[in-house]
Design an enzyme around this catalytic site. Sequence first.
Site, PDB file in Angstrom:
ATOM      1  N   LYS A  78       1.029  21.650  96.906  1.00 37.85           N
ATOM      2  CA  LYS A  78       2.483  21.481  96.786  1.00 37.85           C
ATOM      3  C   LYS A  78       2.782  20.369  95.793  1.00 37.85           C
ATOM      4  O   LYS A  78       2.065  19.359  95.742  1.00 37.85           O
ATOM      5  CB  LYS A  78       3.028  21.127  98.167  1.00 37.85           C
ATOM      6  N   SER A 173      10.116  23.387 103.434  1.00 39.41           N
ATOM      7  CA  SER A 173      10.200  23.221 102.013  1.00 39.41           C
ATOM      8  C   SER A 173       8.927  23.593 101.251  1.00 39.41           C
ATOM      9  O   SER A 173       8.914  23.590 100.019  1.00 39.41           O
ATOM     10  CB  SER A 173      10.526  21.760 101.683  1.00 39.41           C
ATOM     11  N   SER A 197       8.373  21.731 107.572  1.00 41.51           N
ATOM     12  CA  SER A 197       8.229  22.275 106.228  1.00 41.51           C
ATOM     13  C   SER A 197       6.964  23.046 105.913  1.00 41.51           C
ATOM     14  O   SER A 197       6.872  23.651 104.860  1.00 41.51           O
ATOM     15  CB  SER A 197       8.343  21.130 105.203  1.00 41.51           C
TER      16      SER A 197
END
Lengths: 522, 413
Positions: A78, A173, A197
Site C-alpha cells: 500500500k 482504505s 481499512s
Amino acid sequence: AALKRRVRFQVSAALKEGHVTPTELCQRCLSLIKSTKFLNAYITVAEETALKQAEESEKRYRRGHPLGVLDGIPIAVKDNFNTAGIETTCASNMLKGYISPYNATAVQKLLDQGAVLLGKTNLDEFAMGSGSTDGVFGPVRNPWSYSRQYKEKFVPKSHSQDEKSNWVITGGSSGGSAAAVSSFTCFAALGSDTGGSTRNPAAHCGVVGLKPTYGLISRHGLIPLVNSMDVPGILTRCVDDAAVVLGSLAGHDPKDSTTIQDDFKPFELPNVADVSKLSIGIPKVTFKSCQQLWTGTAADLFKNAGAKVIEVSLPHTCYSIVCYHVLCTAEVASNMARFDGLEYGHRSDMNKSTESMYAATRREGFNDVVRGRILSGNYFLLKQNYENYFIKAQKVRRLIANDFVKVFRSGVDILLTPTTLCDAVPYMEFIKEDNRTRSAQDDILTQAANMAGLPAINVPTALSERGLPIGLQFIGRSFQEKQLLTVAKWFEKQVKFPMIQLEEVKRHDHDAFQHQKSASFS
Amino acid sequence: VLNRRCVEAAVMTGLALNCSINKKSLFDRKHYFYADLPAGYQITQQRVPIAVNGSLSYSLCIDNKMSQMVTKTVRIKQIQLEQDSGKSLHDDTRSQTLVDLNRAGVGLMEVVMEPDMCCGEEAAAAVRELQLILQTLGSSQAVMAEGQLRVDANVSVHHPGEPYGVRTEVKNINSIRFLAKAVDYEIQRQIEELESGGTILNETRAFDSKLGCTVPMRDKEGKQDYRFMPEPNLPPLILYDAKSLPANMNHQQVVNIDLIHERLPDLPSVKRAKLVERYGILPEHSFTLLNEDGLTEFFENVVKQTQMKPKKVIGWILNDLLSYLKQHSLTVKESPVSSFLLADLLNLLEKKEISSTAAKQVLAELWKGEGKTPLEIVKEKKLELIQDQKELEQICQAVIDGQENEVIMMVLG
C-alpha cells in the site's frame, strides 16, 4: 494462466521444483497488471526493480538456496509504506513525487525474505476513507465488478445504467491492495488497518484480510494515521498465506517503541482442526446487516462441529464510532502537522510569509477529507475542549476495550461478526454520501478491534444476491493469532468460497487493440 | 525512540539535585508551527516529568574580596526530558532565514528552578554551580557559548510582603556574565517602568549583549494553545530501584535508579570540602580551584611533587599561575609552565636555595616556555642564595671596600 490462481504455497513449491521461475512469475504478474489497468489498483509499478529482484531470486533457486517460502513471490505494498527509491505518495498531492530514502520495517522484512515488490497500491488519501475513492489518483475498481458472477446477477435499475459505469467499489482504505490480490496480480499485499481499512476491502473483494494485534508488527515507516490504532495489514487469497506472511513480519523492532519485546515464533496452521472445544461469541448488534443471515449460517457450522456458540454483549461498542472520531481526528491533526512543505513533498509558490506558505501548501496538498479531520482534531485538542472530548474519549475507549476483556475472560475464545454491513455498493451510489458519513457507517463492525488492539481477520464466506463477496470477521484474544488463524482456516475450508471468474481481462485487451486499429485509420 | 543515555543523565542530575525521581513519567506532544520544528510538534514531558522537588546549594561572596562566603539554596521545581528543535539563522540582509535541522530531535534536559534568587549575582552563582555539577556528572559539558547549556531567565519584581509581580522571560543569554547583566538590567527596567506608572507585560524579551539591555522579541505571538496530547509512540517511562526491579527482567532493558545512585561521582560541594580538609586551604580557595578547568588537578600534582606545604603552594597557584593565565587568556591546559616545572621551582625555594623574590624572577622566565628548567635559569641568572658565611663576608667586604667614602660617612653618623 492457471498458475496465478494457485495460492502461494503451491507457487512456492512450483518455484522450488523449477516448474516456473521467479522471472517468469514476475513477468506474468506485470503483464496482468497492465491488462487490469482499468482497476486502478496500482499507483506505481516498479517494473525494473521487480525484475531485478526476480533475477536475484532465480539465482538463489538455481543454487538451491532460496531464502524461504516467500523467495521470488510477487507482492504489492500500500502506498502509505515508505519504500526506498520508489515513490511513496499516500495518494495525496502533498507527497506526489516523494521518493523515500528508506524502507518501512515491514517492507524490509519482506524484501529480506526475497519477496518481489511489484509496486505501490492505491488508497484513500492518507488512508482516510472506507471506499478507496478519495485519493488523487482516482478510485479503485473492485475486480468483482467484471466477474461473471456479478454480471449474471446484474439487473440495471434504469436505462442509463449499463454494465460499464456500474462498477462497484473495493471498500477502503486499502482498496488497491485488496484489488491487486483479488485480481491475481500479486500473491500477497500489505495494507494498513486503523478502523477496518484492511478487513473492509478484503470483505468486498473476496480475499483474506488480517489485522494483527497492535504491537506485533512494526509500524516504523508506515506513514501514521492514528499511532495508537494503526497496524500493518496482510491481504492474501487464503488463510495459510496470511500465516506465512505474518511469520515473516511479526516481532520486536527497536525502531518502534510500541512493539512488544517478547520473541515471536512463526507457526504453521494445522490442516485439520478440532473446533469442538471452542466457544464462539456473537455480539448482540442493534443495527441491520445484510450479512446477518450468513452469521447465522456460520454459527450453525460451528455448532454442528461441536463448538459452543453463545450470544455476548459488548455494551459500549455502540459508542465506538464517536469515540473513534474524536481520537482519530486528534491524532491525525498531530500527525499531519509535519507536512509543511519545507523539508519534503509539495511546497506552494506562495512566499509572502512562512505562515502563508504553510497555509497554501496544506490547502493545495490535502484533500477535503484530510483537512476536515485536521480541523476537527485541533478543535478537540484545544485547552478548553481537551477534558470534555479527548480525555472522555480515552475513557470510553478503555470501557470498550474492557468489554472485550470481560467477554474473553468469561470463556469465549473467538468472536464472530459480519465484516461489513452490506456487499460492495456501486461507485455512483457510494459517492452520494460524504466520506465521513460513509466511514461512520462502514467502520461500525471493524473499528472496535482497533480500539482494543485485538487481532481480527476477514474470511471470504459466500456471494451475495448480487453476486458479490461477503466476508465474516473473527476477532481473537491479544497475541493469540495462532488460535485465530486456526479457526479462520477451518472456517475457510468449510465454506469453500468460489474463485472469481474474470472475463473482463481478455475483453479489455481486445478492446484496447481495436481502439488502436481504428486510430491508425483516421 | 527514547535514548537510554538521556534517561540516565536525567536521573543522575535529578539525584545530584536532591530530586524525587518519578518512577513513572510520561511523554507529550506540544504542537506549534515553526520552520525549525520539522514534525510540527515537540516531544516533551508536560504532565509528569522525570524528576521533581529538588534543591541546589550555591555560594556567594558577601563582598568582592572573597573573604566571606555565604551559602544559598534555590529549589528545583522539576527536570524534564524533551526534544531539541533545529536552529534558525536569520539573515536580515537577504530577508531570509536559514534552517539547520541537524540538532532537531536531539535529547534535552530542562531544569526548572523556582524564583528563589534575587539578583544577577545569585542567578550567576546558581547557574555556575549547576554547570559544575553537570560537568562532574558527565550529563553535559554545559558550555554556554556552544549552546550546550542554555539559560532563560524569568524575572519579576514586587514590593516586600506583596505577591510576585508579572514576569518576563529573557532569552538569548550566552554566558554566565551576561546572565548576571541581563537579570540586573531587567530588574532595573521593571522597577523604573512600575515607578513611572507603567505595567509589566508577560512577554518574552531578548538580551542584547552589545547594548546590555533587553528588548521585546519579534515574532513571538501572544498566548498560544499548544494542544498538548500524549505522545502515542512512546509508552510511559518506567524506572526501577532495587526493591521494585522484577527478578526476571533483562538488565539491559531497564534503568535502575539505585545503581545510578551508587555510581554518582563526588559532587563539587563534596570535592571542595575534601580539598579544604586534606590540604588545609581556605573554602574560597577551593571555589577558585574548582571554578577553573584543570586547576585542581594542577594544584594536586604540584603538591605531590614538592615538599612545600599546600597552604603555601596555593598562593603560587592562585596568585601567580592563575593571574598569568588570565592575563594571557590561557586555560590551565595551555599553560607553558607544567606542574612538574612549578614543583621543581617551589622545591628550590623550599630548600632555601633561592629567595622568594628570585623565585618570582625564575617564574617570569619560565613563562617564556623556552624549555629551560628552573635550575638552569637560576644558574644562568646567578640567582642562587649564597649560604656560605665566608663568601658572604667576602662580598660584603668587597662592597664596603668599593664604597670607602660612603662607609666613613655612615660610621661618622
